[in-house]
Structures are given as structure tokens and as C-alpha cells.
Design a protein around this motif. Structure first.
Motif, mmCIF file in Angstrom:
data_model
loop_
_atom_site.group_PDB
_atom_site.id
_atom_site.type_symbol
_atom_site.label_atom_id
_atom_site.label_comp_id
_atom_site.label_asym_id
_atom_site.label_seq_id
_atom_site.Cartn_x
_atom_site.Cartn_y
_atom_site.Cartn_z
ATOM 1 N N HIS A 236 57.927 51.230 -27.915
ATOM 2 C CA HIS A 236 57.779 51.116 -29.280
ATOM 3 C C HIS A 236 58.983 50.068 -29.880
ATOM 4 O O HIS A 236 59.130 49.672 -31.012
ATOM 5 C CB HIS A 236 57.693 52.119 -30.151
ATOM 6 C CG HIS A 236 56.333 53.027 -30.344
ATOM 7 N ND1 HIS A 236 55.434 52.442 -30.923
ATOM 8 C CD2 HIS A 236 55.972 53.902 -29.527
ATOM 9 C CE1 HIS A 236 54.343 53.210 -30.875
ATOM 10 N NE2 HIS A 236 54.765 54.084 -30.031
ATOM 11 N N GLU B 93 56.899 54.656 -22.353
ATOM 12 C CA GLU B 93 58.041 54.678 -23.366
ATOM 13 C C GLU B 93 59.114 55.545 -22.545
ATOM 14 O O GLU B 93 59.408 56.598 -23.056
ATOM 15 C CB GLU B 93 57.438 55.780 -24.285
ATOM 16 C CG GLU B 93 56.567 55.236 -25.253
ATOM 17 C CD GLU B 93 56.212 55.750 -26.556
ATOM 18 O OE1 GLU B 93 57.146 56.090 -27.355
ATOM 19 O OE2 GLU B 93 54.883 56.017 -26.956
ATOM 20 N N PRO C 202 50.805 49.606 -32.581
ATOM 21 C CA PRO C 202 51.063 50.878 -33.400
ATOM 22 C C PRO C 202 50.675 52.004 -32.482
ATOM 23 O O PRO C 202 49.666 51.910 -31.438
ATOM 24 C CB PRO C 202 50.062 50.588 -34.639
ATOM 25 C CG PRO C 202 49.614 49.327 -34.492
ATOM 26 C CD PRO C 202 49.809 48.777 -32.917
ATOM 27 N N SER C 203 51.011 53.267 -33.140
ATOM 28 C CA SER C 203 50.475 54.393 -32.487
ATOM 29 C C SER C 203 49.281 54.661 -32.639
ATOM 30 O O SER C 203 48.505 54.529 -33.433
ATOM 31 C CB SER C 203 51.459 55.639 -33.340
ATOM 32 O OG SER C 203 51.011 56.833 -32.853
ATOM 33 N N GLY C 204 48.511 55.198 -31.233
ATOM 34 C CA GLY C 204 47.168 55.318 -31.460
ATOM 35 C C GLY C 204 46.183 54.183 -31.055
ATOM 36 O O GLY C 204 44.984 54.268 -31.098
ATOM 37 N N CYS C 205 46.841 52.968 -30.679
ATOM 38 C CA CYS C 205 46.254 51.894 -30.460
ATOM 39 C C CYS C 205 45.735 51.882 -28.960
ATOM 40 O O CYS C 205 44.769 50.907 -28.592
ATOM 41 C CB CYS C 205 46.913 50.532 -30.699
ATOM 42 S SG CYS C 205 48.293 50.350 -29.613
ATOM 43 N N GLY C 206 45.939 52.974 -28.257
ATOM 44 C CA GLY C 206 45.593 52.774 -26.789
ATOM 45 C C GLY C 206 46.491 52.457 -25.845
ATOM 46 O O GLY C 206 46.001 52.227 -24.662
ATOM 47 N N LYS C 207 47.713 52.534 -26.020
ATOM 48 C CA LYS C 207 48.729 51.891 -24.805
ATOM 49 C C LYS C 207 48.854 52.748 -23.597
ATOM 50 O O LYS C 207 48.657 52.358 -22.621
ATOM 51 C CB LYS C 207 50.023 51.760 -25.496
ATOM 52 C CG LYS C 207 50.306 50.929 -26.686
ATOM 53 C CD LYS C 207 51.661 50.824 -27.364
ATOM 54 C CE LYS C 207 51.873 52.162 -27.872
ATOM 55 N NZ LYS C 207 51.276 52.916 -29.076
ATOM 56 N N SER C 208 48.807 54.156 -24.045
ATOM 57 C CA SER C 208 49.002 55.170 -22.986
ATOM 58 C C SER C 208 47.749 55.080 -22.278
ATOM 59 O O SER C 208 47.737 55.226 -20.931
ATOM 60 C CB SER C 208 49.302 56.574 -23.358
ATOM 61 O OG SER C 208 50.817 56.509 -24.065
ATOM 62 N N THR C 209 46.548 55.109 -23.014
ATOM 63 C CA THR C 209 45.151 55.150 -22.314
ATOM 64 C C THR C 209 45.215 53.957 -21.372
ATOM 65 O O THR C 209 44.707 54.204 -20.123
ATOM 66 C CB THR C 209 44.079 54.968 -23.522
ATOM 67 O OG1 THR C 209 44.423 56.235 -24.307
ATOM 68 C CG2 THR C 209 42.676 55.217 -22.794
ATOM 69 N N VAL D 225 38.131 53.646 -27.594
ATOM 70 C CA VAL D 225 39.636 53.460 -27.509
ATOM 71 C C VAL D 225 40.133 52.097 -26.992
ATOM 72 O O VAL D 225 41.068 51.395 -27.471
ATOM 73 C CB VAL D 225 40.466 54.488 -26.845
ATOM 74 C CG1 VAL D 225 41.898 54.383 -26.627
ATOM 75 C CG2 VAL D 225 40.135 55.940 -27.631
ATOM 76 N N PHE E 82 36.267 57.954 -25.677
ATOM 77 C CA PHE E 82 36.470 59.502 -25.448
ATOM 78 C C PHE E 82 35.326 60.025 -26.187
ATOM 79 O O PHE E 82 35.316 59.593 -27.593
ATOM 80 C CB PHE E 82 37.953 59.891 -26.063
ATOM 81 C CG PHE E 82 39.020 59.075 -24.982
ATOM 82 C CD1 PHE E 82 39.193 60.082 -23.464
ATOM 83 C CD2 PHE E 82 39.917 58.683 -25.250
ATOM 84 C CE1 PHE E 82 40.140 59.677 -22.808
ATOM 85 C CE2 PHE E 82 40.967 58.255 -24.637
ATOM 86 C CZ PHE E 82 41.078 58.957 -23.330
#
Ligand SMILES: Nc1ncnc2c1ncn2[C@@H]1O[C@H](COP(=O)(O)OP(=O)(O)OP(=O)(O)O)[C@@H](O)[C@H]1O
Ligand SMILES: [Mg+2]
Length: 229
Positions: free
Chosen positions: A202, A169, A41-48, A22, A13
């Protein structure tokens, strides 16, 4: 056949002048009938990653292939038809239309696709049964609990009978008892309706409702392992 294959996937990005990496060189596949939980962890790229799998965003480089077809080889039109018919999406905040009834929310993808609703009466009945919401078919989401709203969102994801369900999630906003009920519903849909499911979660406990777990960290795959049944 494999439901999903991912080759050398990268996603950057641009933030101001900086380019952040990412997802870095992601390779894995998901078999038909697999129920994969993506953790990290939060921000590691799961949703991406999930959005790339569903064609909601484009990779910087690399290939995502769904049911044997490279997404980048499809026209925008082919891709949007595929997204509507072959993939069901479920999000953390349900994304229901507040002033439509439960049954109209479930039928929305059919309405948007311009298909005649009459053909779907039987299917709607079955789906309402699967999610145990037949008694609430005429009410609007405002009158439903979070867990009930998520059931409706799951039903909407099922209405086109897609092979693949992607869920970001899905129990992130629910209490643990309701979350467990939703996980059991996904497990039932995976086993009895033979759907391939990929969820981001999570919750370690929720992850083990799946048949495999992929762990991401800083945009890289740490492990992908089967869950002993
Ligand atoms: N559209 C975007 N533009 C710029 N940066 C983005 C964009 N989308 C995501 N990011 C960044 O990419 C990284 C991964 O985001 P992502 O949403 O995939 O994380 P996540 O693992 O789903 O986190 P969470 O568990 O908190 O939902 C984060 O650093 C985020 O800030
Ligand atoms: Mg996320």
C-alpha cells in the motif's frame, strides 16, 4: 525466460447465492529478475492475485504459468513440491512458529521436505548473514522486534533458493524506518541473489524499490510500468 505468465485470468468467489468477480481478465508477465510491486485500493484483488500466482488458490478460468509450466497441468503433489522449492512466501504477519528458534524457523521448509539438515549448515550461515541476524540465531521470535521477525520470515522464504519470492504486504505491520530496511533487504535479494520478487504493497514509497509497478482497480489491471532506475 519468463518467471511468471498470466493469461486471461479470472477469479470469482461465491458468497451465498451471489457470485462476485474479483479478478477480471488479467494478462501480464514477469521476467526473471524483475521486482514487481502490485498496488491498488483495499479489496481490489491484490492478495487474491498473489495467491493465484503462488498456486495457493485456483483460478475460475485462465492460466498461471511458473517457469514455463502451467500450474493446472501439475498434479497436487508436483504443485506442492514446486511451491516449497521454487517459490518463497512472505506474509504481513510473519507466520513464524513461536516456540522454535530463529534457525529452526528458517530451516523449517527443509525439515518439512525431509532433507538432511547437515547439508544446509553453510547455507544457513550465509542467509543469517544476509538478513544480519547471526547474533540472534538461538532465540525465539518472542524475543524479536517486528522487523527482525520479518527478516527471519524472509530467510525462511530463501532457504530452498527459490527463483521467485511472493510477499503480501511485507511491511504492512512495521514502522516506516523498519519498513525501509526491509525494502532495502528485498532490493539486495533481487539484485545480488537474482531473485524474481513480487510484492503487494500500500506504500507508494515501498513500491518504488521495485523495478516495475502493476496497478489494480476493481479486479482489472490499470497499468503495468517499469520504474526508472
Ligand atoms: N475466500 C473468499 N471468499 C469470498 N470472497 C473473498 C475471498 N477472498 C477474497 N474475497 C473478496 O475478494 C475481494 C478482493 O480481496 P483481496 O483480499 O484480494 O483484496 P486486497 O486487494 O488484497 O485488499 P487489501 O488491500 O485490503 O488486503 C474482496 O472483496 C474480498 O472480500
Ligand atoms: Mg490483501
Amino acid at each position: 525466460m519468463r518467471a511468471i505468465e498470466v493469461f486471461d485470468l479470472n477469479k470469482n468467489f461465491k458468497v451465498g447465492k451471489e457470485e462476485i468477480e474479483v479478478l477480471k481478465n488479467i494478462n501480464f508477465s514477469v521476467e526473471k529478475g524483475e521486482f514487481l510491486s502490485i498496488m491498488g485500493p483495499s479489496g481490489c484483488g491484490k492478495s487474491t492475485l498473489l495467491y493465484l500466482l503462488g498456486g495457493l488458490d485456483k483460478p475460475t478460468s485462465g492460466v498461471v504459468s511458473i517457469n514455463g509450466r502451467d500450474l493446472s497441468s501439475l498434479s497436487e503433489k508436483q504443485k506442492s513440491i514446486m511451491k516449497r522449492r521454487e517459490i518463497g512466501f512472505v506474509f504481513q504477519f510473519y507466520n513464524l512458529v513461536p516456540n522454535l528458534t530463529v534457525e529452526d524457523n528458517i530451516l523449517l521448509p527443509i525439515i518439512l521436505d525431509g532433507k538432511p539438515l547437515k547439508k544446509y549448515e553453510e547455507k544457513l550461515k550465509k542467509i543469517l548473514d544476509t538478513i544480519e541476524m547471526s547474533h540472534k540465531r538461538k532465540v525465539t521470535p518472542r524475543e524479536l522486534s517486528g522487523g527482525q521477525q520479518q527478516r527471519v520470515a524472509i530467510a525462511r522464504a530463501l532457504v530452498f533458493e527459490p527463483d521467485i519470492i511472493l510477499a503480501d504486504e511485507p511491511i504492512g505491520n512495521l514502522d516506516s524506518k523498519t519498513g525501509t530496511d526491509i525494502m532495502k533487504l528485498f532490493q539486495n535479494i533481487n539484485k545480488n541473489l537474482s531473485k524474481t520478487i513480487i510484492q503487494v504493497t500500500h506504500s507508494e514509497e515501498a513500491a518504488y524499490y521495485g523495478t516495475s509497478i502493476l496497478r489494480l482497480k476493481d479486479g482489472e489491471i490499470q497499468t503495468k510500468e517499469g520504474v526508472a532506475s
